[in-house]
Design a protein around this motif. Structure first.
Motif, PDB file in Angstrom:
ATOM      1  N   GLY A  71      46.931  40.691  40.417  1.00  0.00           N
ATOM      2  CA  GLY A  71      47.615  39.419  40.544  1.00  0.00           C
ATOM      3  C   GLY A  71      47.777  38.720  39.216  1.00  0.00           C
ATOM      4  O   GLY A  71      46.913  38.811  38.344  1.00  0.00           O
ATOM      5  N   THR A  72      48.915  38.031  39.043  1.00  0.00           N
ATOM      6  CA  THR A  72      49.122  37.204  37.857  1.00  0.00           C
ATOM      7  C   THR A  72      49.066  35.736  38.252  1.00  0.00           C
ATOM      8  O   THR A  72      49.512  35.349  39.338  1.00  0.00           O
ATOM      9  CB  THR A  72      50.466  37.495  37.170  1.00  0.00           C
ATOM     10  N   ALA A  73      48.516  34.920  37.368  1.00  0.00           N
ATOM     11  CA  ALA A  73      48.383  33.486  37.619  1.00  0.00           C
ATOM     12  C   ALA A  73      48.083  32.795  36.303  1.00  0.00           C
ATOM     13  O   ALA A  73      47.916  33.450  35.260  1.00  0.00           O
ATOM     14  CB  ALA A  73      47.271  33.214  38.633  1.00  0.00           C
ATOM     15  N   GLY A  74      48.006  31.471  36.330  1.00  0.00           N
ATOM     16  CA  GLY A  74      47.574  30.736  35.155  1.00  0.00           C
ATOM     17  C   GLY A  74      46.113  31.012  34.858  1.00  0.00           C
ATOM     18  O   GLY A  74      45.339  31.413  35.737  1.00  0.00           O
ATOM     19  N   ALA A  75      45.730  30.777  33.626  1.00  0.00           N
ATOM     20  CA  ALA A  75      44.370  31.096  33.197  1.00  0.00           C
ATOM     21  C   ALA A  75      43.306  30.425  34.061  1.00  0.00           C
ATOM     22  O   ALA A  75      42.248  31.001  34.330  1.00  0.00           O
ATOM     23  CB  ALA A  75      44.180  30.702  31.731  1.00  0.00           C
ATOM     24  N   ALA A  76      43.588  29.203  34.535  1.00  0.00           N
ATOM     25  CA  ALA A  76      42.597  28.469  35.322  1.00  0.00           C
ATOM     26  C   ALA A  76      42.343  29.090  36.685  1.00  0.00           C
ATOM     27  O   ALA A  76      41.332  28.782  37.326  1.00  0.00           O
ATOM     28  CB  ALA A  76      43.046  27.017  35.502  1.00  0.00           C
ATOM     29  N   ASN A  77      43.246  29.977  37.134  1.00  0.00           N
ATOM     30  CA  ASN A  77      43.126  30.532  38.481  1.00  0.00           C
ATOM     31  C   ASN A  77      42.706  32.008  38.504  1.00  0.00           C
ATOM     32  O   ASN A  77      42.662  32.627  39.570  1.00  0.00           O
ATOM     33  CB  ASN A  77      44.454  30.384  39.232  1.00  0.00           C
ATOM     34  N   LEU A  78      42.400  32.577  37.347  1.00  0.00           N
ATOM     35  CA  LEU A  78      42.054  33.998  37.311  1.00  0.00           C
ATOM     36  C   LEU A  78      40.771  34.302  38.074  1.00  0.00           C
ATOM     37  O   LEU A  78      40.698  35.297  38.807  1.00  0.00           O
ATOM     38  CB  LEU A  78      41.940  34.480  35.864  1.00  0.00           C
ATOM     39  N   GLU A  79      39.750  33.471  37.917  1.00  0.00           N
ATOM     40  CA  GLU A  79      38.503  33.720  38.639  1.00  0.00           C
ATOM     41  C   GLU A  79      38.707  33.597  40.144  1.00  0.00           C
ATOM     42  O   GLU A  79      38.078  34.314  40.931  1.00  0.00           O
ATOM     43  CB  GLU A  79      37.405  32.769  38.161  1.00  0.00           C
TER      44      GLU A  79
ATOM     45  N   HIS B 165      42.353  42.414  40.768  1.00  0.00           N
ATOM     46  CA  HIS B 165      42.377  42.390  39.320  1.00  0.00           C
ATOM     47  C   HIS B 165      43.292  41.234  38.932  1.00  0.00           C
ATOM     48  O   HIS B 165      44.268  40.947  39.627  1.00  0.00           O
ATOM     49  CB  HIS B 165      42.932  43.691  38.751  1.00  0.00           C
ATOM     50  N   ALA B 166      43.006  40.545  37.838  1.00  0.00           N
ATOM     51  CA  ALA B 166      43.774  39.341  37.515  1.00  0.00           C
ATOM     52  C   ALA B 166      44.116  39.289  36.038  1.00  0.00           C
ATOM     53  O   ALA B 166      43.301  39.646  35.179  1.00  0.00           O
ATOM     54  CB  ALA B 166      42.978  38.099  37.902  1.00  0.00           C
ATOM     55  N   THR B 167      45.334  38.818  35.757  1.00  0.00           N
ATOM     56  CA  THR B 167      45.749  38.589  34.380  1.00  0.00           C
ATOM     57  C   THR B 167      46.716  37.419  34.340  1.00  0.00           C
ATOM     58  O   THR B 167      47.269  37.009  35.369  1.00  0.00           O
ATOM     59  CB  THR B 167      46.395  39.842  33.767  1.00  0.00           C
ATOM     60  N   THR B 168      46.901  36.872  33.142  1.00  0.00           N
ATOM     61  CA  THR B 168      47.741  35.692  32.988  1.00  0.00           C
ATOM     62  C   THR B 168      49.212  36.064  32.853  1.00  0.00           C
ATOM     63  O   THR B 168      49.572  37.207  32.573  1.00  0.00           O
ATOM     64  CB  THR B 168      47.338  34.899  31.734  1.00  0.00           C
ATOM     65  N   TYR B 169      50.048  35.028  33.059  1.00  0.00           N
ATOM     66  CA  TYR B 169      51.457  35.145  32.720  1.00  0.00           C
ATOM     67  C   TYR B 169      51.576  35.209  31.193  1.00  0.00           C
ATOM     68  O   TYR B 169      50.591  35.210  30.485  1.00  0.00           O
ATOM     69  CB  TYR B 169      52.235  33.899  33.173  1.00  0.00           C
ATOM     70  N   GLY B 170      52.825  35.185  30.732  1.00  0.00           N
ATOM     71  CA  GLY B 170      53.050  35.053  29.300  1.00  0.00           C
ATOM     72  C   GLY B 170      53.315  36.376  28.616  1.00  0.00           C
ATOM     73  O   GLY B 170      53.268  37.452  29.217  1.00  0.00           O
ATOM     74  N   GLU B 171      53.599  36.291  27.359  1.00  0.00           N
ATOM     75  CA  GLU B 171      53.989  37.454  26.566  1.00  0.00           C
ATOM     76  C   GLU B 171      52.972  38.587  26.703  1.00  0.00           C
ATOM     77  O   GLU B 171      51.767  38.383  26.619  1.00  0.00           O
ATOM     78  CB  GLU B 171      54.110  37.049  25.091  1.00  0.00           C
ATOM     79  N   GLY B 172      53.496  39.783  26.943  1.00  0.00           N
ATOM     80  CA  GLY B 172      52.658  40.962  27.041  1.00  0.00           C
ATOM     81  C   GLY B 172      52.033  41.208  28.395  1.00  0.00           C
ATOM     82  O   GLY B 172      51.240  42.148  28.550  1.00  0.00           O
ATOM     83  N   TRP B 173      52.423  40.398  29.418  1.00  0.00           N
ATOM     84  CA  TRP B 173      51.750  40.568  30.714  1.00  0.00           C
ATOM     85  C   TRP B 173      52.007  41.946  31.341  1.00  0.00           C
ATOM     86  O   TRP B 173      51.071  42.481  31.969  1.00  0.00           O
ATOM     87  CB  TRP B 173      52.104  39.436  31.677  1.00  0.00           C
ATOM     88  N   PRO B 174      53.189  42.571  31.196  1.00  0.00           N
ATOM     89  CA  PRO B 174      53.344  43.910  31.789  1.00  0.00           C
ATOM     90  C   PRO B 174      52.371  44.927  31.193  1.00  0.00           C
ATOM     91  O   PRO B 174      51.841  45.793  31.908  1.00  0.00           O
ATOM     92  CB  PRO B 174      54.796  44.278  31.481  1.00  0.00           C
ATOM     93  N   GLU B 175      52.112  44.821  29.897  1.00  0.00           N
ATOM     94  CA  GLU B 175      51.167  45.737  29.259  1.00  0.00           C
ATOM     95  C   GLU B 175      49.758  45.489  29.778  1.00  0.00           C
ATOM     96  O   GLU B 175      48.971  46.440  29.965  1.00  0.00           O
ATOM     97  CB  GLU B 175      51.211  45.564  27.742  1.00  0.00           C
ATOM     98  N   ARG B 176      49.431  44.231  30.030  1.00  0.00           N
ATOM     99  CA  ARG B 176      48.101  43.932  30.573  1.00  0.00           C
ATOM    100  C   ARG B 176      47.958  44.506  31.976  1.00  0.00           C
ATOM    101  O   ARG B 176      46.877  44.983  32.357  1.00  0.00           O
ATOM    102  CB  ARG B 176      47.859  42.421  30.556  1.00  0.00           C
TER     103      ARG B 176
END
Length: 297
Positions: free
Chosen positions: A167-175, A183-194
């Motif tokens: 799942g992708t979300a803002g940093a405050a919602n990853l936990e 599994h969680a990662t943020t939006y923003g540049e490079g998110w497909p690679e993450r």
């Protein structure tokens, strides 16, 4: 009774708390004394006029689809509930002291009215789009914009079915996403690679309309495995835009099953009064919700 209504399409400021006649249950319907109403993005999309002509509104119009409360009127042919029963479900004009429901289920023991009001539409949507994207047990699903109501439901249904989720979300919602088994990662540049760093992706859902459809198609390798509920340009890329509701009674039945098994919980992030409906819509439109927003009567 008190009811939230609007006489013209527009921003949150067109919403007003008015006096209105009480509705009554027709055949196959029930009326409830509303204790809480769910706030859904479709509510403000209809209010803005985005849904015309698919959902033409006769103005002035009420607001809201989801509600939880106490049955106080039973229509002809209804035999599964009685006056005084606690229920949750879907109907019309639910931002009000009384509302008519056309689909409902008994509220499980221990579930508050506020919590129950947050489930009907999000569970119907989550179950529908999981079916439409074709993801199967043992596969991996990518969910863009995963922390809101629909995303919270998708993650937990997928977990129950043995589907791995990123799942992708803002940093405050990853936990929060990780607490739901993703599994969680943020939006923003490079998110497909993450995302690729976690795993390959079999299917993807776009819940936020953040302009990521091309990347989702690249990650899955097939536009037929991508579904959006928020980006109406989806068909231009061969992606399904899902906007036609499925069976609400079936969704409510599955909701009750998961709740009673302890496999589902969508938190209420914030509650508002009827007089604060405009603020509820503004906050919902701004996004970044963790769980659900509800109106409490």
């Amino acid at each position: 009774m008190k009811k939230v209504s609007y006489a013209e399409f527009g921003g949150p400021d067109v919403l007003h708390l008015v006096d209105a006649d009480e509705p009554h249950a027709g055949p196959g319907e029930i009326r409830i004394a509303v204790r809480a109403a769910g706030v859904n993005p479709v509510d403000w999309r209809i209010r803005e006029g985005q849904m015309r002509p698919a959902l033409p509104a006769s103005l002035p119009a009420g607001v809201g689809l989801d509600a939880a409360g106490v049955v106080d009127e039973v229509g002809e042919g209804v035999t599964d509930v009685a006056v005084g029963d606690r229920v949750f479900g879907e109907g019309s004009d639910t931002y009000a002291e009384f509302a008519v429901l056309h689909a409902w289920a008994r509220t499980p023991e221990g579930l508050s009215f506020e919590e129950a009001a947050g489930y009907p539409s999000v569970m119907e949507t989550a179950l529908r789009i999981l079916s439409e994207c074709g993801v199967r047990p043992g596969q991996t699903l990518l969910v863009s914009g995963a922390s809101g109501g629909v995303g919270s439901a998708v993650l937990q249904i997928a977990r129950d079915r043995g589907i791995t989720v990123v799942g992708t979300a803002g940093a405050a919602n990853l936990e929060y996403l990780r607490s739901l088994g993703a599994h969680a990662t943020t939006y923003g540049e490079g998110w497909p690679e993450r995302v690729r760093a976690f795993t390959s992706v079999d299917a993807a859902l776009d819940l936020a309309g953040a302009g990521v459809l091309r990347e989702l198609v690249e990650l899955t390798g097939d536009p037929a495995t991508v579904v959006s509920i928020a980006d109406r340009t989806a068909p231009e890329l061969g992606v399904r835009f899902s906007g036609v509701a499925g069976s609400v009674p079936d969704a409510l039945k599955e909701t009750v099953r998961l709740l009673e098994q302890g496999a589902l919980h969508i938190p209420v992030e914030k509650a508002y009064s009827l007089a604060e409906a405009a603020a509820a819509h503004a906050d919902s439109r701004a996004g970044h919700t963790r769980g659900r927003r509800v109106i409490v009567i």
